[in-house]
Structure formats: structure tokens, C-alpha cells
Design a protein around this motif. Sequence first.
Motif, PDB file in Angstrom:
ATOM      1  N   ARG A 139      35.844  10.092  20.722  1.00  0.00           N
ATOM      2  CA  ARG A 139      36.107  10.137  19.287  1.00  0.00           C
ATOM      3  C   ARG A 139      36.516   8.747  18.843  1.00  0.00           C
ATOM      4  NH1 ARG A 139      40.378  14.264  16.368  1.00  0.00           N
ATOM      5  NH2 ARG A 139      40.648  13.060  14.461  1.00  0.00           N
ATOM      6  N   ARG A 140      35.987   8.348  17.681  1.00  0.00           N
ATOM      7  CA  ARG A 140      36.244   7.029  17.144  1.00  0.00           C
ATOM      8  C   ARG A 140      36.987   7.184  15.828  1.00  0.00           C
ATOM      9  NH1 ARG A 140      31.650   4.726  16.998  1.00  0.00           N
ATOM     10  NH2 ARG A 140      30.851   3.078  15.969  1.00  0.00           N
ATOM     11  N   PHE A 141      37.980   6.352  15.582  1.00  0.00           N
ATOM     12  CA  PHE A 141      38.568   6.315  14.244  1.00  0.00           C
ATOM     13  C   PHE A 141      38.962   4.890  13.924  1.00  0.00           C
ATOM     14  CE2 PHE A 141      43.214   5.939  14.834  1.00  0.00           C
ATOM     15  CZ  PHE A 141      43.277   6.083  16.209  1.00  0.00           C
ATOM     16  N   GLU A 142      39.023   4.619  12.632  1.00  0.00           N
ATOM     17  CA  GLU A 142      39.185   3.231  12.195  1.00  0.00           C
ATOM     18  C   GLU A 142      40.373   3.090  11.264  1.00  0.00           C
ATOM     19  OE1 GLU A 142      35.483   1.687  10.617  1.00  0.00           O
ATOM     20  OE2 GLU A 142      34.320   2.966  11.946  1.00  0.00           O
ATOM     21  N   PRO A 143      41.511   2.723  11.796  1.00  0.00           N
ATOM     22  CA  PRO A 143      42.658   2.473  10.923  1.00  0.00           C
ATOM     23  C   PRO A 143      42.387   1.239  10.054  1.00  0.00           C
ATOM     24  CG  PRO A 143      43.336   2.642  13.225  1.00  0.00           C
ATOM     25  CD  PRO A 143      41.848   2.498  13.198  1.00  0.00           C
ATOM     26  N   PRO A 144      42.996   1.187   8.885  1.00  0.00           N
ATOM     27  CA  PRO A 144      42.799   0.020   8.024  1.00  0.00           C
ATOM     28  C   PRO A 144      43.179  -1.275   8.738  1.00  0.00           C
ATOM     29  CG  PRO A 144      43.979   1.744   6.846  1.00  0.00           C
ATOM     30  CD  PRO A 144      43.851   2.192   8.270  1.00  0.00           C
ATOM     31  N   HIS A 145      42.392  -2.309   8.516  1.00  0.00           N
ATOM     32  CA  HIS A 145      42.689  -3.640   9.058  1.00  0.00           C
ATOM     33  C   HIS A 145      42.766  -3.636  10.571  1.00  0.00           C
ATOM     34  CE1 HIS A 145      44.809  -3.427   5.041  1.00  0.00           C
ATOM     35  NE2 HIS A 145      43.787  -4.202   4.820  1.00  0.00           N
ATOM     36  N   SER A 146      41.961  -2.810  11.187  1.00  0.00           N
ATOM     37  CA  SER A 146      41.961  -2.715  12.641  1.00  0.00           C
ATOM     38  C   SER A 146      40.530  -2.472  13.088  1.00  0.00           C
ATOM     39  CB  SER A 146      42.847  -1.549  13.077  1.00  0.00           C
ATOM     40  OG  SER A 146      42.564  -1.170  14.404  1.00  0.00           O
ATOM     41  N   PRO A 147      40.164  -2.953  14.258  1.00  0.00           N
ATOM     42  CA  PRO A 147      38.873  -2.561  14.805  1.00  0.00           C
ATOM     43  C   PRO A 147      38.895  -1.073  15.160  1.00  0.00           C
ATOM     44  CG  PRO A 147      40.106  -3.879  16.388  1.00  0.00           C
ATOM     45  CD  PRO A 147      40.859  -3.924  15.104  1.00  0.00           C
ATOM     46  N   ALA A 148      37.730  -0.516  15.380  1.00  0.00           N
ATOM     47  CA  ALA A 148      37.632   0.910  15.698  1.00  0.00           C
ATOM     48  C   ALA A 148      38.350   1.209  17.003  1.00  0.00           C
ATOM     49  CB  ALA A 148      36.165   1.314  15.790  1.00  0.00           C
ATOM     50  N   LEU A 149      39.027   2.351  17.061  1.00  0.00           N
ATOM     51  CA  LEU A 149      39.736   2.777  18.265  1.00  0.00           C
ATOM     52  C   LEU A 149      39.068   4.030  18.821  1.00  0.00           C
ATOM     53  CD1 LEU A 149      43.437   2.376  17.020  1.00  0.00           C
ATOM     54  CD2 LEU A 149      41.909   0.670  18.023  1.00  0.00           C
ATOM     55  N   TYR A 150      39.158   4.180  20.152  1.00  0.00           N
ATOM     56  CA  TYR A 150      38.471   5.281  20.821  1.00  0.00           C
ATOM     57  C   TYR A 150      39.441   6.091  21.661  1.00  0.00           C
ATOM     58  CZ  TYR A 150      34.258   2.796  19.455  1.00  0.00           C
ATOM     59  OH  TYR A 150      33.280   2.180  18.729  1.00  0.00           O
ATOM     60  N   GLU A 151      39.105   7.370  21.839  1.00  0.00           N
ATOM     61  CA  GLU A 151      39.909   8.241  22.696  1.00  0.00           C
ATOM     62  C   GLU A 151      39.014   9.321  23.277  1.00  0.00           C
ATOM     63  OE1 GLU A 151      42.879  10.099  20.238  1.00  0.00           O
ATOM     64  OE2 GLU A 151      41.392  10.636  18.733  1.00  0.00           O
ATOM     65  N   THR A 152      39.477   9.906  24.381  1.00  0.00           N
ATOM     66  CA  THR A 152      38.693  10.960  25.027  1.00  0.00           C
ATOM     67  C   THR A 152      39.090  12.351  24.529  1.00  0.00           C
ATOM     68  OG1 THR A 152      40.273  10.919  26.849  1.00  0.00           O
ATOM     69  CG2 THR A 152      38.230   9.703  27.157  1.00  0.00           C
ATOM     70  N   ARG A 153      40.167  12.425  23.770  1.00  0.00           N
ATOM     71  CA  ARG A 153      40.617  13.737  23.286  1.00  0.00           C
ATOM     72  C   ARG A 153      39.722  14.176  22.131  1.00  0.00           C
ATOM     73  NH1 ARG A 153      46.676  14.985  20.843  1.00  0.00           N
ATOM     74  NH2 ARG A 153      46.233  17.098  20.119  1.00  0.00           N
ATOM     75  N   VAL A 154      38.799  15.064  22.428  1.00  0.00           N
ATOM     76  CA  VAL A 154      37.849  15.519  21.416  1.00  0.00           C
ATOM     77  C   VAL A 154      37.882  17.046  21.352  1.00  0.00           C
ATOM     78  CG1 VAL A 154      36.273  13.574  21.674  1.00  0.00           C
ATOM     79  CG2 VAL A 154      35.991  15.592  23.110  1.00  0.00           C
ATOM     80  N   GLY A 155      37.293  17.576  20.330  1.00  0.00           N
ATOM     81  CA  GLY A 155      37.134  19.020  20.255  1.00  0.00           C
ATOM     82  C   GLY A 155      38.318  19.754  19.678  1.00  0.00           C
ATOM     83  N   ASP A 156      39.443  19.081  19.548  1.00  0.00           N
ATOM     84  CA  ASP A 156      40.549  19.728  18.851  1.00  0.00           C
ATOM     85  C   ASP A 156      40.657  19.098  17.472  1.00  0.00           C
ATOM     86  OD1 ASP A 156      41.566  17.259  19.329  1.00  0.00           O
ATOM     87  OD2 ASP A 156      43.406  17.925  20.278  1.00  0.00           O
ATOM     88  N   ASN A 157      41.573  19.562  16.704  1.00  0.00           N
ATOM     89  CA  ASN A 157      41.676  19.073  15.330  1.00  0.00           C
ATOM     90  C   ASN A 157      42.881  18.157  15.154  1.00  0.00           C
ATOM     91  OD1 ASN A 157      40.694  19.131  12.578  1.00  0.00           O
ATOM     92  ND2 ASN A 157      42.604  20.178  12.104  1.00  0.00           N
ATOM     93  N   HIS A 158      43.100  17.279  16.112  1.00  0.00           N
ATOM     94  CA  HIS A 158      44.299  16.451  15.978  1.00  0.00           C
ATOM     95  C   HIS A 158      44.008  15.222  15.114  1.00  0.00           C
ATOM     96  CE1 HIS A 158      42.550  13.793  19.069  1.00  0.00           C
ATOM     97  NE2 HIS A 158      43.445  12.912  18.710  1.00  0.00           N
ATOM     98  N   HIS A 159      45.068  14.652  14.602  1.00  0.00           N
ATOM     99  CA  HIS A 159      44.938  13.503  13.715  1.00  0.00           C
ATOM    100  C   HIS A 159      45.761  12.343  14.246  1.00  0.00           C
ATOM    101  CE1 HIS A 159      42.674  16.122  11.239  1.00  0.00           C
ATOM    102  NE2 HIS A 159      43.688  16.964  11.097  1.00  0.00           N
ATOM    103  N   HIS A 160      45.939  11.304  13.424  1.00  0.00           N
ATOM    104  CA  HIS A 160      46.588  10.088  13.919  1.00  0.00           C
ATOM    105  C   HIS A 160      47.599   9.549  12.934  1.00  0.00           C
ATOM    106  CE1 HIS A 160      42.715  10.202  16.185  1.00  0.00           C
ATOM    107  NE2 HIS A 160      43.578  10.075  17.152  1.00  0.00           N
ATOM    108  N   ALA A 161      48.645   8.992  13.487  1.00  0.00           N
ATOM    109  CA  ALA A 161      49.648   8.298  12.689  1.00  0.00           C
ATOM    110  C   ALA A 161      49.668   6.849  13.134  1.00  0.00           C
ATOM    111  CB  ALA A 161      51.028   8.930  12.883  1.00  0.00           C
ATOM    112  N   VAL A 162      49.577   5.942  12.178  1.00  0.00           N
ATOM    113  CA  VAL A 162      49.567   4.516  12.476  1.00  0.00           C
ATOM    114  C   VAL A 162      50.802   3.878  11.862  1.00  0.00           C
ATOM    115  CG1 VAL A 162      48.285   2.361  12.220  1.00  0.00           C
ATOM    116  CG2 VAL A 162      47.057   4.523  12.396  1.00  0.00           C
ATOM    117  N   CYS A 163      51.487   3.069  12.633  1.00  0.00           N
ATOM    118  CA  CYS A 163      52.623   2.326  12.093  1.00  0.00           C
ATOM    119  C   CYS A 163      52.086   1.140  11.310  1.00  0.00           C
ATOM    120  CB  CYS A 163      53.564   1.855  13.202  1.00  0.00           C
ATOM    121  SG  CYS A 163      54.913   0.825  12.566  1.00  0.00           S
TER     122      CYS A 163
END
Lengths: 155, 155
Positions: free
Chosen positions: B70-94
Motif C-alpha cells: 500500500r502506498r500513501f503520500e503525506p504532504p511534502h513527503s515522497p510516497a511511503l509504502y507498507e505491507t499492511r494491506v486489506g484492512d481499513n487502517h489510516h495514518h497519522a503524520v506529525c
Amino acid sequence: MAEQEAWASALHSHGRRVTKQRLAVLAAVQHNPHSPAEGILAAARKDLPELTAQSVYVVLSDLTDLQMLRRFEPPHSPALYETRVGDNHHHAVCISCGRVEDVDCAVGHAPCLTPHWDEDSKPMTIQIADVLYQGICQDCQAKQQLPTQTQVTTK
Amino acid sequence: MAEQEAWASALHSHGRRVTKQRLAVLAAVQHNPHSPAEGILAAARKDLPELTAQSVYVVLSDLTDLQMLRRFEPPHSPALYETRVGDNHHHAVCISCGRVEDVDCAVGHAPCLTPHWDEDSKPMTIQIADVLYQGICQDCQAKQQLPTQTQVTTK
DNA sequence: GCACTTATTATGAGTACTTCACAATAAGGT
DNA sequence: ACCTTATTGTGAAGTACTCATAATAAGTGC
């Protein structure tokens, strides 16, 4: 137009000078919501042909910091800007054609503002919860019904 | 390690060949969640020094399309990747230090999956609702308590 | 209205992240 | 083991954006 007056006083209240570049950018964003910097430049140049791309970037960043504009970044897209700020609306992006729509939150209040933290994590103080919906708009759905284009390309 | 077996069969089930590059990238993402391509390259090169950056980009894109990553792109950051897929979790960025945490949705179900559309808009068929929280993590909050750094820089 | 201070913009170059075209390599079926 | 073709490596290019610095002009005080 009275629109200019409103922008001017907003700029003043933030201690910013009122320049034709800022006014042109604000008007361009107002009339072209969800536009990237390049589109805003093109729109603003109709009023102010000598405006430069770099100035647009500077103005957009600054006004975004002031919360006079809102910026969001759909995947695989440059940043988009809008003048609708101060409410808690979110965005839906068509993954096929890229069109963007504003949406209010279904649950009627700020979504998920008190997330559930894992036991081993340090909770953050949440200030913003941006929701980005991704789906297929009606136009693209209609196109995908066509027999020859039903197959999704899967390398 | 049995981890490799699992990745291999997942790749097979998607009709992909099992290569050491793919396995190295998958392992690197697994062990370094929320990493950018550059970080994944560095981690994977510990096992596979001849791996190239371009291959990492290709592999990451492909595996993301396959939903193995799964790929997600926080503002002002390159794309980040993780192996946790298939669930509906989200992300918090400091917003201060950039650290990323996984969060589950507070309301206990997919958030806002039935958005409220304006009357003049054409509703989309929503497939994904990504929520990105932005806030300040505990460490950065502590730092901002320091007297000399209380003032936020406001140009 | 005029000068002056300094924010703002224009100019030109540069950076970060990612993608592309194509040749070299190697995975997996026969 | 061979062959086909997916995959990777090589080298270059592209997009979106930022930076350093000089030129300009907004707003203040006279």
C-alpha cells in the motif's frame, strides 16, 4: 468588483501587502477550484499576463500557510488549491479521469477526530483529518460499460 | 525463513515471477513500514547490494497495483509504502517531525463511505476512503514547551 | 505627493522524486 | 538444458517544485 475588496482586507488582516499578483491568483483559484499551480497560472495570466510561474508557487504557498487557501494532493497529481476553507469538507477523486468533487462528511461531524491508538504507540494531538475518497465518476462508469473497454488493463 | 515462502506464493498467485529483487523489496518494506523508495532501497541493499533504485521504483509500483503493498503520500513527503494491506487502517503524520503512525478508524467501521453529495454534483462510486490525520506527536509537543522555542515562526 | 523601507516578484538555476526507452539478464515452462 | 518473455539494469529525461539573488512596488512617514 467587491470580491477584490474582500481579498484585500483579508490580506491586510494577515499583515500582507495587497498586490495584483496575489489578487490575480486568488481570483483564479476562486473561479477554478481544484486547480494545480499550472492551471492557476494560466487562468491568472488572462488578467495579468506578466505573472510568472515562480510567483504563483510563492503566493500559493504563502496563502496556504495563512489558511486563505487550502491545498490537497491527490495521488499521482500535482497539488490542487481551492478557496473553500474553514469548513470540514473533503474530496472525492475519480481514479479514472481525475475529476475532483467536494464532499461533506457523511457522519455529520468531523470524521474520526479521536482515532483509536495501538497500545504501543504514542498518541498524537490531531489537528486535521483529511479524507480522500477514491472512486469512479458517473461518466467513467458509463464509458467502462462499453463492450470493447470492459477489460481493465492488467499488464 | 518462511516469510519468503509466503511472498513467493503471493507473487505466483498474481502471475508474477519470484525474483530476489522483489523478495528483497518486500522484506525491506515489511521491516521498515512507512518508508520511502530511497529508504527501501537502502534497506534492501543490505541483502542485495546490486539492486538499483529504478528497479525499486518499478517493483514498488507493480506490487502496489497488485495490492501486495500500500502506498500513501503525506504532504511534502515522497510516497511511503507498507505491507499492511486489506484492512481499513489510516495514518497519522506529525506535522513537525514527520513521524507516521497507523491508526484504526474511531467509528469502528469504514469512515464516511457514503459521503453526502451536493445536489448539483454527480455522485461517484466510492471504492476507497483514505484518512490522513495531521497533528503533533508527543515528542514534538514536549520540545515546543521549551521557553525559547514556544514562538511559532510566522515570517 | 514624495521619498524610503522592506515585502514581494521576476530571473535563472537547481533539486527531489519519479518515469521512460531500451539493452542485458534470468525465471519458469517444455 | 533450452527457449520465451518477464524482469532488471543503464542512462537519460521529465514533472513539480524550491532556492538565491536582483529588480520592483506597497505602504509608511514626512
